[in-house]
Design a protein around this motif. Structure first.
Motif, PDB file in Angstrom:
ATOM      1  N   ALA A 242      24.036 -72.378 -45.941  1.00 30.10           N
ATOM      2  CA  ALA A 242      24.857 -72.017 -47.109  1.00 30.10           C
ATOM      3  C   ALA A 242      25.897 -73.102 -47.387  1.00 30.10           C
ATOM      4  O   ALA A 242      26.197 -73.417 -48.541  1.00 30.10           O
ATOM      5  N   ILE A 245      24.306 -75.862 -49.325  1.00 29.64           N
ATOM      6  CA  ILE A 245      24.083 -75.486 -50.729  1.00 29.64           C
ATOM      7  C   ILE A 245      25.382 -75.622 -51.527  1.00 29.64           C
ATOM      8  O   ILE A 245      25.401 -76.189 -52.623  1.00 29.64           O
ATOM      9  N   THR A 246      26.483 -75.136 -50.972  1.00 21.30           N
ATOM     10  CA  THR A 246      27.744 -75.222 -51.718  1.00 21.30           C
ATOM     11  C   THR A 246      28.237 -76.676 -51.781  1.00 21.30           C
ATOM     12  O   THR A 246      28.803 -77.101 -52.782  1.00 21.30           O
ATOM     13  N   VAL A 260      21.487 -84.049 -60.626  1.00 24.09           N
ATOM     14  CA  VAL A 260      21.281 -82.617 -60.442  1.00 24.09           C
ATOM     15  C   VAL A 260      20.788 -82.377 -59.021  1.00 24.09           C
ATOM     16  O   VAL A 260      20.045 -83.179 -58.449  1.00 24.09           O
ATOM     17  N   THR A 262      19.382 -79.143 -56.439  1.00 25.39           N
ATOM     18  CA  THR A 262      18.880 -77.769 -56.443  1.00 25.39           C
ATOM     19  C   THR A 262      18.340 -77.400 -55.064  1.00 25.39           C
ATOM     20  O   THR A 262      17.587 -78.166 -54.466  1.00 25.39           O
ATOM     21  N   ASP A 285      16.231 -80.614 -53.860  1.00 23.72           N
ATOM     22  CA  ASP A 285      15.676 -81.400 -54.965  1.00 23.72           C
ATOM     23  C   ASP A 285      16.852 -82.129 -55.605  1.00 23.72           C
ATOM     24  O   ASP A 285      17.717 -81.522 -56.216  1.00 23.72           O
ATOM     25  N   ARG A 287      18.032 -85.289 -58.171  1.00 20.34           N
ATOM     26  CA  ARG A 287      17.498 -86.171 -59.212  1.00 20.34           C
ATOM     27  C   ARG A 287      18.627 -86.936 -59.889  1.00 20.34           C
ATOM     28  O   ARG A 287      19.718 -86.406 -60.102  1.00 20.34           O
TER      29      ARG A 287
ATOM     30  N   ASN B 224      15.184 -71.794 -63.859  1.00 19.39           N
ATOM     31  CA  ASN B 224      15.074 -72.920 -64.775  1.00 19.39           C
ATOM     32  C   ASN B 224      14.608 -74.145 -64.011  1.00 19.39           C
ATOM     33  O   ASN B 224      14.664 -74.174 -62.783  1.00 19.39           O
ATOM     34  N   ALA B 226      14.472 -77.489 -62.217  1.00 19.01           N
ATOM     35  CA  ALA B 226      15.473 -78.171 -61.392  1.00 19.01           C
ATOM     36  C   ALA B 226      15.809 -79.559 -61.910  1.00 19.01           C
ATOM     37  O   ALA B 226      16.859 -80.117 -61.578  1.00 19.01           O
ATOM     38  N   MET B 231      23.826 -79.271 -64.405  1.00 18.16           N
ATOM     39  CA  MET B 231      24.540 -78.404 -63.472  1.00 18.16           C
ATOM     40  C   MET B 231      25.418 -77.397 -64.210  1.00 18.16           C
ATOM     41  O   MET B 231      25.570 -76.259 -63.784  1.00 18.16           O
ATOM     42  N   MET B 233      24.924 -75.884 -66.904  1.00 19.73           N
ATOM     43  CA  MET B 233      24.222 -74.850 -67.663  1.00 19.73           C
ATOM     44  C   MET B 233      23.397 -73.942 -66.759  1.00 19.73           C
ATOM     45  O   MET B 233      22.523 -73.224 -67.225  1.00 19.73           O
ATOM     46  N   ARG B 234      23.679 -73.960 -65.473  1.00 25.39           N
ATOM     47  CA  ARG B 234      22.851 -73.186 -64.540  1.00 25.39           C
ATOM     48  C   ARG B 234      23.411 -71.795 -64.271  1.00 25.39           C
ATOM     49  O   ARG B 234      24.618 -71.591 -64.276  1.00 25.39           O
ATOM     50  N   ASP B 236      22.534 -69.968 -61.192  1.00 29.54           N
ATOM     51  CA  ASP B 236      21.755 -70.204 -59.967  1.00 29.54           C
ATOM     52  C   ASP B 236      22.045 -69.107 -58.936  1.00 29.54           C
ATOM     53  O   ASP B 236      23.081 -69.090 -58.278  1.00 29.54           O
ATOM     54  N   GLY B 238      20.665 -68.524 -56.107  1.00 33.25           N
ATOM     55  CA  GLY B 238      20.688 -69.001 -54.722  1.00 33.25           C
ATOM     56  C   GLY B 238      22.032 -69.595 -54.359  1.00 33.25           C
ATOM     57  O   GLY B 238      22.572 -69.341 -53.282  1.00 33.25           O
ATOM     58  N   HIS B 239      22.574 -70.374 -55.278  1.00 39.82           N
ATOM     59  CA  HIS B 239      23.897 -70.945 -55.028  1.00 39.82           C
ATOM     60  C   HIS B 239      24.943 -69.845 -54.921  1.00 39.82           C
ATOM     61  O   HIS B 239      25.828 -69.887 -54.055  1.00 39.82           O
ATOM     62  N   ALA B 242      24.834 -68.381 -51.548  1.00 38.36           N
ATOM     63  CA  ALA B 242      25.456 -69.265 -50.554  1.00 38.36           C
ATOM     64  C   ALA B 242      26.981 -69.121 -50.582  1.00 38.36           C
ATOM     65  O   ALA B 242      27.646 -69.156 -49.537  1.00 38.36           O
ATOM     66  N   VAL B 275      12.485 -75.176 -58.830  1.00 36.10           N
ATOM     67  CA  VAL B 275      12.908 -74.126 -59.757  1.00 36.10           C
ATOM     68  C   VAL B 275      14.235 -73.535 -59.263  1.00 36.10           C
ATOM     69  O   VAL B 275      14.360 -73.152 -58.103  1.00 36.10           O
ATOM     70  N   ILE B 276      15.212 -73.487 -60.158  1.00 38.48           N
ATOM     71  CA  ILE B 276      16.490 -72.853 -59.834  1.00 38.48           C
ATOM     72  C   ILE B 276      16.226 -71.376 -59.564  1.00 38.48           C
ATOM     73  O   ILE B 276      15.572 -70.714 -60.362  1.00 38.48           O
ATOM     74  N   PRO B 277      16.710 -70.834 -58.423  1.00 40.29           N
ATOM     75  CA  PRO B 277      16.398 -69.436 -58.089  1.00 40.29           C
ATOM     76  C   PRO B 277      16.903 -68.454 -59.155  1.00 40.29           C
ATOM     77  O   PRO B 277      18.067 -68.491 -59.541  1.00 40.29           O
ATOM     78  N   GLU B 312      29.991 -67.453 -61.921  1.00 35.10           N
ATOM     79  CA  GLU B 312      28.696 -68.135 -61.789  1.00 35.10           C
ATOM     80  C   GLU B 312      27.674 -67.648 -62.805  1.00 35.10           C
ATOM     81  O   GLU B 312      26.505 -68.043 -62.742  1.00 35.10           O
TER      82      GLU B 312
END
Lengths: 408, 408
Positions: A242, A245-246, A260, A262, A285, A287, B224, B226, B231, B233-234, B236, B238-239, B242, B275-277, B312
């Motif tokens: 975690a 991720i943060t 970006v 992810t 991921d 990019r 969405n 990845a 960033m 416009m997400r 997310d 999963g984030h 976390a 893929v963004i969760p 978020e």
């Protein structure tokens, strides 16, 4: 100013989008499948109707070529994309670019335009990579990035062999891949992201394509009882994951760069409500359109993982899954796209492609660029994929203008 | 000062620990299984050898009762635990408490001790809850917390019905659950946590048992691409998950309270690298020995989840999976445990049980307390579960002393 035949273009997009529907009306045309054959047959029929020479190469890439005795010696201008789809797809991804390429050629032919070089449209095999690996296969083979023998032996997710399937559906052609060496390459595509829609800009002049860094991180801690282990004595792999991720989110969001980051997949072991995770496995991921910056981000991540291992009493291992350097498109073509939009009174913005496209392979062997049109909600690879008719037509007219210039 | 027969106690722990081994020498005695029957038969044989009256109730709880015509009218002092195990278990969890109870009774009998009340040892059915739900079943039924008919109809993970399985293995007894109303209840157990070992203290005087709050949190965002989704416009999921994990950790670690917080299981959807969760589902295990503080922690979590949803751009829903209030053990018995340790020159510390035990059910109907001995590395529910022989014997002698006082 000439313009494409909007009803013809839109009608073909819809007609091709009706091929490969299942009982629940879901669209799936995986590479070299029966549905793909039906889509290919429809396309080839249109190419022939338009009076183009049809050529198929050994990996199944389809080319419709408009040439004359006068220009046959010149390197052709190539417009391309793909008509294979993901599972439960929308109708625009790839198909729009191929059918707009055909539409541009037909429009130019009908207008009496006399090109200085051949103009061709290509549909590359297996861009999506759903059934066979790697994706962007047909263009990669065309650009010499992988041998045709290797990909024809590729075994699909269903156990099929690509070469056998291409022969079965009648698309194992005779041409050697790469036989057509383009003067330049253009690809028109839906954005598959939200930027153009959000900004209300109809045309994207795609100047580069992000570099991609895929890693799988495994963090090992110690499984322990969630009730009896004080917080200070834990070696919690899930918590450490975690933190990563943060960290990635805060770093990417706090920067002005287009990086970006992810984390799309994760798994804990033993994955029980009352056991501190002994292991967390997750993917990253990353990019960025700038190779130098992508390396800086990779290094920052590696450094953070090192600190984390010490601070959280866990071990961290990293596996590199994929790494592609960013692709720079040809700035002169990008400028032509911007100028063409301006001339038609359409707003345009330079942008980065966040997704992979056949254009990135073709950029290895020719000056290349892409034109994007908006995707509603940024949605793609999904039946809700949508671009307004007027936006589709506007994009095709920009392609028409740039082709006219490059083959004028 | 009398003492237990160390070789007899240790020998029985090992002998019982040899029952229920598979081909790979893994120990598994799930409740009411053939292996459990073998373990029960061994125990009942020892109870009879020791001259105890054996009673089995309808839920399969086994009692070995030492009583005389003089004290038969008094409420008995009960020592208990369980002999069922998890899958691939260690040999100490539960079995140590039952066999030490028997050992204490035999030692007292042999010493000529004349108790003022009966002394009994109990092995409760299905404490682990692996095959049938709920766990701590036998003691819960004994304490009147659930009806015997309900649990006998329980369907196991293997499709079996508990009542039928108990009858099949010969342990569907005649006694009504709760027939034995104890004067007090004692349970000796391995700590299953790292505190005693870390602090070098041989005896834990367990004064309470943590309250437990189990919740499942579902966070919904938007799936969405990845690569194409900036960033900013997400949405997310999963984030956001976390963030909850790091919030819980920082809060629990930054406090002086014994609160523990664990996220042991997690799942992302669609769980793809690029893929963004769109969804994250995870569990939260919160424990604290103080009910008021546990409520404060639950409220802080709820408030954080509310803020997170807004910050978020995700939606958060919470499902309560389990909630047990903390259990307070009897302070007079806890003080006797401390005093007994001191008298034998052994260090002791008051502590909280982070795991659930039969004692928490028995505390509903009688003054109760527990004695803990160290667990190497805090490891339990695992073949590596280990407590040194000397520590096992020391714990049994403290049990002996406290039983002597309570039945003196």
């Amino acid at each position: 100013m000439i313009a494409v035949d909007a009803p013809r273009l839109l009608g073909r997009i819809r007609e091709l989008g009706a091929v490969g529907r299942d009982d629940e009306n879901r669209l799936t045309r995986l590479a070299a499948s029966d549905a793909d054959k039906q889509g290919r047959d429809l396309l080839v029929g249109w190419l022939r109707q338009a009076g183009l020479d049809v050529a198929i190469d050994r990996v199944g890439n389809i080319f419709g070529i408009w040439q004359s005795p006068e220009n046959a010696g010149q390197a052709p201008l190539l417009i391309g994309s793909h008509i294979d789809t993901v599972i439960d797809a929308g109708i625009y991804d790839g198909c729009y670019g191929v059918l707009a390429g055909l539409e541009v050629i037909e429009t130019l032919k009908a207008s009496g335009f006399s090109p200085s070089r051949p103009i061709a449209v290509a549909a590359f095999t297996n861009e999506e990579g759903v059934r066979y690996t790697p994706d962007m296969m047909g263009s990669l083979v065309h650009a010499g990035g992988i041998g045709v023998g290797t990909v024809l032996a590729a075994v699909g997710t269903d156990g099929s062999v690509l070469g056998q399937e291409l022969a079965r559906i009648g698309y194992a052609g005779d041409e050697e891949p790469g036989f057509l060496r383009p003067h330049a390459y253009l690809e028109l595509h839906i954005e598959q992201g939200p930027v153009l829609e959000r900004e209300g800009v109809p045309i994207g002049a795609v100047e580069n394509l992000q570099g991609i860094s895929w890693q799988r991180v495994t963090i090992d801690g110690v499984a322990n009882h969630a009730g009896t282990t004080p917080m200070s004595m834990r070696s919690d792999a899930g918590h450490a994951a975690a933190r990563v991720i943060t960290f990635l989110r805060d770093r990417a969001k706090g920067s002005n760069a287009p990086t970006v980051a992810t984390v799309g997949s994760i798994r804990f072991e033993p994955n029980a409500i009352n056991v501190i995770p002994s292991r967390a496995v997750f993917t990253i991921d990353l990019r960025d359109p700038d190779e130098r910056r992508l390396r800086v981000e990779e290094a920052a991540l590696a450094s953070y993982l090192g600190q984390l291992a010490a601070a959280e009493n866990v071990t961290v291992s990293v596996e590199r899954l994929a790494r592609f350097e960013p692709v720079l498109f040809d700035i002169r073509i990008v400028e032509r796209i911007e100028a063409a939009a301006k001339k038609r009174g359409l707003g345009a913005r330079r942008m980065t492609s966040g997704a992979g496209h056949d254009a990135q392979m073709m950029a290895r062997i020719a000056p290349a660029a892409m034109i994007f049109v908006p995707s509603a909600g940024g949605i793609s690879h999904n039946p809700r994929e949508h671009t307004e008719d007027a936006e589709l037509v506007a994009g095709a007219n920009i392609l028409l203008d740039v082709v006219t210039q490059l083959a004028g």
